[in-house]
Design a protein around this motif. Structure first.
Motif, PDB file in Angstrom:
ATOM      1  N   THR A   1       7.389  13.015  10.369  1.00  0.00           N
ATOM      2  CA  THR A   1       7.658  11.535  10.281  1.00  0.00           C
ATOM      3  C   THR A   1       7.424  10.852   9.053  1.00  0.00           C
ATOM      4  N   VAL A   2       8.314   9.962   8.762  1.00  0.00           N
ATOM      5  CA  VAL A   2       7.925   9.247   7.208  1.00  0.00           C
ATOM      6  C   VAL A   2       8.346   7.784   7.539  1.00  0.00           C
ATOM      7  N   PRO A   3       7.481   6.959   6.959  1.00  0.00           N
ATOM      8  CA  PRO A   3       7.408   5.501   7.178  1.00  0.00           C
ATOM      9  C   PRO A   3       8.592   4.901   6.121  1.00  0.00           C
ATOM     10  N   THR A   4       9.319   4.031   6.933  1.00  0.00           N
ATOM     11  CA  THR A   4      10.297   3.080   6.178  1.00  0.00           C
ATOM     12  C   THR A   4      10.026   1.680   6.489  1.00  0.00           C
ATOM     13  N   LEU A   5      10.427   0.732   5.585  1.00  0.00           N
ATOM     14  CA  LEU A   5      10.267  -0.654   6.034  1.00  0.00           C
ATOM     15  C   LEU A   5      10.947  -1.064   7.452  1.00  0.00           C
ATOM     16  N   GLY A   6      11.983  -0.065   7.852  1.00  0.00           N
ATOM     17  CA  GLY A   6      12.711  -0.413   9.272  1.00  0.00           C
ATOM     18  C   GLY A   6      11.984   0.396  10.280  1.00  0.00           C
TER      19      GLY A   6
ATOM     20  N   GLN B   1       0.919  -1.073   0.104  1.00  0.00           N
ATOM     21  CA  GLN B   1       0.213  -0.077  -0.058  1.00  0.00           C
ATOM     22  C   GLN B   1       0.865   1.319  -0.069  1.00  0.00           C
ATOM     23  N   LEU B   2       1.974   1.045   0.670  1.00  0.00           N
ATOM     24  CA  LEU B   2       2.937   2.245   0.714  1.00  0.00           C
ATOM     25  C   LEU B   2       4.010   2.561  -0.118  1.00  0.00           C
ATOM     26  N   PHE B   3       4.831   1.390  -0.332  1.00  0.00           N
ATOM     27  CA  PHE B   3       6.028   1.253  -1.006  1.00  0.00           C
ATOM     28  C   PHE B   3       5.933   0.270  -2.316  1.00  0.00           C
ATOM     29  N   HIS B   4       6.874   0.846  -3.214  1.00  0.00           N
ATOM     30  CA  HIS B   4       7.269   0.046  -4.438  1.00  0.00           C
ATOM     31  C   HIS B   4       8.643  -0.046  -4.445  1.00  0.00           C
ATOM     32  N   ALA B   5       9.198  -1.138  -5.062  1.00  0.00           N
ATOM     33  CA  ALA B   5      10.616  -1.431  -5.188  1.00  0.00           C
ATOM     34  C   ALA B   5      11.078  -1.225  -6.804  1.00  0.00           C
ATOM     35  N   ASP B   6      12.433  -0.688  -6.781  1.00  0.00           N
ATOM     36  CA  ASP B   6      13.060  -0.643  -8.062  1.00  0.00           C
ATOM     37  C   ASP B   6      14.243  -1.278  -7.826  1.00  0.00           C
ATOM     38  N   LYS B   7      14.629  -2.440  -7.940  1.00  0.00           N
ATOM     39  CA  LYS B   7      15.845  -3.196  -7.544  1.00  0.00           C
ATOM     40  C   LYS B   7      16.041  -3.039  -5.958  1.00  0.00           C
ATOM     41  N   ARG B   8      16.972  -2.359  -5.485  1.00  0.00           N
ATOM     42  CA  ARG B   8      17.233  -2.281  -4.248  1.00  0.00           C
ATOM     43  C   ARG B   8      16.698  -0.923  -3.398  1.00  0.00           C
TER      44      ARG B   8
ATOM     45  N   GLY C   1      20.447   4.012   2.787  1.00  0.00           N
ATOM     46  CA  GLY C   1      20.290   2.790   3.568  1.00  0.00           C
ATOM     47  C   GLY C   1      19.235   2.421   3.979  1.00  0.00           C
ATOM     48  N   LYS C   2      18.045   2.920   3.565  1.00  0.00           N
ATOM     49  CA  LYS C   2      16.616   2.452   3.865  1.00  0.00           C
ATOM     50  C   LYS C   2      15.929   1.667   2.950  1.00  0.00           C
TER      51      LYS C   2
END
Length: 314
Positions: free
Chosen positions: A239-244, A212-219, A265-266
């Motif tokens: 405040t920003v969400p990350t996978l970590g 719902q929030l993210f999509h990946a482009d390789k890494r 690095g996120k």
């Protein structure tokens, strides 16, 4: 050399039982026996039937033939695979009453040639085929690493020629930082080998489920971040969400829609291969629903003359 479809020669389905194969062979052999048939090519068809039966009546030879012939059609030119090294015991094919020397070059290329009037037995050896499948994981599974249990259907052929499909459960370790399109190799989890040879491997190709929030482009991981106009104009720390987990991100004053900010690095990282999170700013204009709010927009238009179409020359 042309590929021979032994199932077609006997007129049976590839899933036929041993009894069905035996009955079909007897029917074809009677029809084309040189002593009774008047057709010009009867002898050749009789020999083809005996050769087909020699292979399909033997579960080991049949399984080897099926594995090799899955992608071939009758009459196609072929070359046998380089790792075929086999010999089988020849006992004469029912009505033929002969030995393997009667059989075609196609048969010999796959199974070797028996000694006329006798028997030869060697062990057929061939490594099992590799198998390929796709596994769908979440971005969080890749970011943190995970363990999954998957179930795959596996086909087997019993000594009577019956084909059965049974579920096969596997436990899979998802490496941290794996990216879409990469493959996980599970050694020995492919199709079984023959004659004591090792099984093939199973390769699982990684695909990411929709997030719902993210999509990946390789890494790299991408996130669209909504901003109020005053946050973009004046700057803000948000405040920003990350996978970590959540982090603080400083928005520079005067930021425009489409501006990209990088959180190093996120993204998806594995060893020295490190991905970032790319935050793309998206300015959301609040709707003026009251008279006071509409007046505020009118005041901004008067005090902040601005032509967003200036670059268009209008």
């Amino acid at each position: 050399m042309e590929y021979k479809d032994y199932y077609k020669i006997l007129g049976v389905d590839r899933n036929a039982t041993q009894d069905q194969i035996k009955q079909a062979y007897r029917k074809v052999a009677r029809k084309y026996h040189p002593d009774v048939s008047k057709e010009a090519n009867a002898e050749a068809k009789f020999k083809d039937a005996g050769e087909a039966y020699e292979v399909l009546k033997d579960p080991e030879k049949r399984a080897a033939y099926d594995q090799f012939g899955a992608n071939w059609r009758e009459g196609q030119h072929f070359e046998p695979p380089p790792n075929w090294d086999a010999g089988f015991e020849f006992r004469g094919g029912g009505y033929t009453g002969g030995d393997a020397s009667q059989f075609s070059d196609f048969f010999e290329s796959l199974f070797g040639r028996g000694q006329a009037g006798g028997h030869r037995r060697q062990t057929f050896r061939m490594q099992g085929e590799d198998q390929h499948a796709k596994i769908v994981i979440s971005l969080a599974d890749s970011y943190h690493g995970a363990h999954k249990t998957i179930t795959l259907n596996r086909s087997t052929v019993d000594p009577n020629g019956h084909v059965s499909v049974s579920p096969h459960r596997l436990h899979v370790a998802i490496p941290k930082g794996i990216i879409e399109g990469q493959r996980i190799r599970l050694e020995g989890q492919g199709l079984p080998g023959y004659g004591g040879s090792p099984a093939g491997d199973l390769y699982l190709e990684i695909a990411f489920e929709e997030d719902q929030l993210f999509h990946a482009d390789k890494r790299d991981i991408h996130l669209a971040l909504p901003l109020a106009p005053w946050e973009a104009a004046l700057g803000a720390t948000l405040t920003v969400p990350t996978l970590g987990g959540n982090v603080q991100l400083k928005i520079p004053p005067g930021s425009q829609a489409g501006k990209k900010l990088r959180l190093k690095g996120k993204g998806l990282s594995s060893g020295s291969h490190r991905g970032d999170q790319i935050v793309t700013l998206h300015i959301v204009i609040p709707e003026a629903t009251t008279e006071e709010q509409r007046k505020l927009y009118a005041t901004m238009a008067q005090k902040m003359p601005f032509n967003p179409r200036a670059e268009l020359g209008i």
